[in-house]
Design a protein around this motif. Structure first.
Motif, PDB file in Angstrom:
ATOM      1  N   LEU A  67      17.835  60.613  55.416  1.00 16.76           N
ATOM      2  CA  LEU A  67      18.928  59.650  55.302  1.00 16.76           C
ATOM      3  C   LEU A  67      18.563  58.489  54.382  1.00 16.76           C
ATOM      4  N   TRP A  68      17.266  58.311  54.145  1.00 17.85           N
ATOM      5  CA  TRP A  68      16.783  57.152  53.408  1.00 17.85           C
ATOM      6  C   TRP A  68      15.445  57.478  52.802  1.00 17.85           C
ATOM      7  N   TYR A  98      21.099  48.334  59.068  1.00 17.85           N
ATOM      8  CA  TYR A  98      22.496  47.970  58.844  1.00 17.85           C
ATOM      9  C   TYR A  98      23.126  48.817  57.753  1.00 17.85           C
ATOM     10  N   ARG A  99      22.362  49.204  56.739  1.00 14.34           N
ATOM     11  CA  ARG A  99      22.879  50.067  55.679  1.00 14.34           C
ATOM     12  C   ARG A  99      23.141  51.486  56.176  1.00 14.34           C
ATOM     13  N   LEU A 100      22.437  51.898  57.217  1.00 14.65           N
ATOM     14  CA  LEU A 100      22.570  53.260  57.732  1.00 14.65           C
ATOM     15  C   LEU A 100      23.536  53.392  58.914  1.00 14.65           C
ATOM     16  N   SER A 122      10.459  53.528  53.528  1.00 15.46           N
ATOM     17  CA  SER A 122      10.090  54.613  54.443  1.00 15.46           C
ATOM     18  C   SER A 122      11.105  55.749  54.417  1.00 15.46           C
ATOM     19  N   CYS A 123      10.591  56.954  54.566  1.00 18.94           N
ATOM     20  CA  CYS A 123      11.451  58.125  54.709  1.00 18.94           C
ATOM     21  C   CYS A 123      12.066  58.085  56.112  1.00 18.94           C
ATOM     22  N   VAL A 124      13.380  58.174  56.198  1.00 18.01           N
ATOM     23  CA  VAL A 124      14.070  58.238  57.481  1.00 18.01           C
ATOM     24  C   VAL A 124      14.593  59.663  57.617  1.00 18.01           C
ATOM     25  N   LEU A 125      14.123  60.360  58.644  1.00 17.05           N
ATOM     26  CA  LEU A 125      14.415  61.778  58.801  1.00 17.05           C
ATOM     27  C   LEU A 125      15.260  62.033  60.036  1.00 17.05           C
ATOM     28  N   ALA A 179      17.369  60.304  50.243  1.00 16.09           N
ATOM     29  CA  ALA A 179      18.560  60.604  51.036  1.00 16.09           C
ATOM     30  C   ALA A 179      19.263  61.815  50.456  1.00 16.09           C
ATOM     31  N   GLY A 180      19.673  62.721  51.344  1.00 18.30           N
ATOM     32  CA  GLY A 180      20.387  63.914  50.930  1.00 18.30           C
ATOM     33  C   GLY A 180      19.518  65.166  50.884  1.00 18.30           C
TER      34      GLY A 180
END
Length: 182
Positions: free
Chosen positions: A40-41, A77-79, A53-56, A26-27
């Motif tokens: 984001l993750w 839920y965390r995002l 997993s990479c969340v793009l 993330a970041g």
């Protein structure tokens, strides 16, 4: 860390499982041809399996696309507080019922959702419950198991169709009326 714009750079939420991979986190972000990409993750390397997993997040002008990997409801839920409405949502885990919660769909309000699932897959992806949630929210679902490759031309200035469904638009000659003719 090498430049994220470097061609061939392989990023993974579990880089130890793939030779030559670097961790996504993330970041991390970069801009290429006016398109911004931001992970984001995952927030840290403590996550494993699908939730690593990479969340793009991809943003180009007024359009936003979210690629979710295989995350589950727990990560969604965390995002929730970090995401805004999107144009296109790639469903997590091929449309499995472990993701794409009602709260996630409500927050993201996607115009289109893509279920990247293999034709005749033994898991039955995308899950009927996920499809029902998306339909109830008025989201148009596109499925690779039915349409093949799906291409979006968001913001296209010509008269091209905004979405190409490969099987529909570029089918094999024998798929047409009357079949193949020699």
């Amino acid at each position: 860390m090498r430049d994220l714009r470097e061609p061939g750079l392989l990023l993974s939420g579990e880089p130890d499982r793939t030779v030559g991979a670097a961790p996504c986190q993330a970041g991390q972000s970069w801009t290429l041809d006016g398109v911004t990409f931001r992970f984001l993750w995952p927030r840290d390397q403590a996550w494993q399996g699908n939730d690593a997993s990479c969340v793009l997040w991809v943003e180009a002008g007024p359009h936003r696309v979210l690629l979710t990997g295989d995350i589950t409801h727990q990560v969604e839920y965390r995002l929730l507080g970090q995401v805004a409405p999107v144009t296109v949502l790639v469903l997590s885990h091929h449309g499995s019922d472990t993701g794409t919660s009602r709260a996630w769909v409500s927050r993201l309000q996607p115009r289109w959702a893509v279920a990247s699932a293999g034709y005749g897959n033994r898991f039955g992806h995308p899950a009927p419950a996920v499809l029902e949630r998306l339909e109830a929210a008025g989201v148009t679902v596109l499925r690779t198991d039915r349409a093949g490759m799906i291409e979006f031309q968001l913001g296209a200035t010509d008269n091209a169709a905004p979405i190409t469904r490969w099987r529909d638009d570029h089918g094999r000659p024998w798929h047409g009326p009357g079949g193949w003719r020699w």
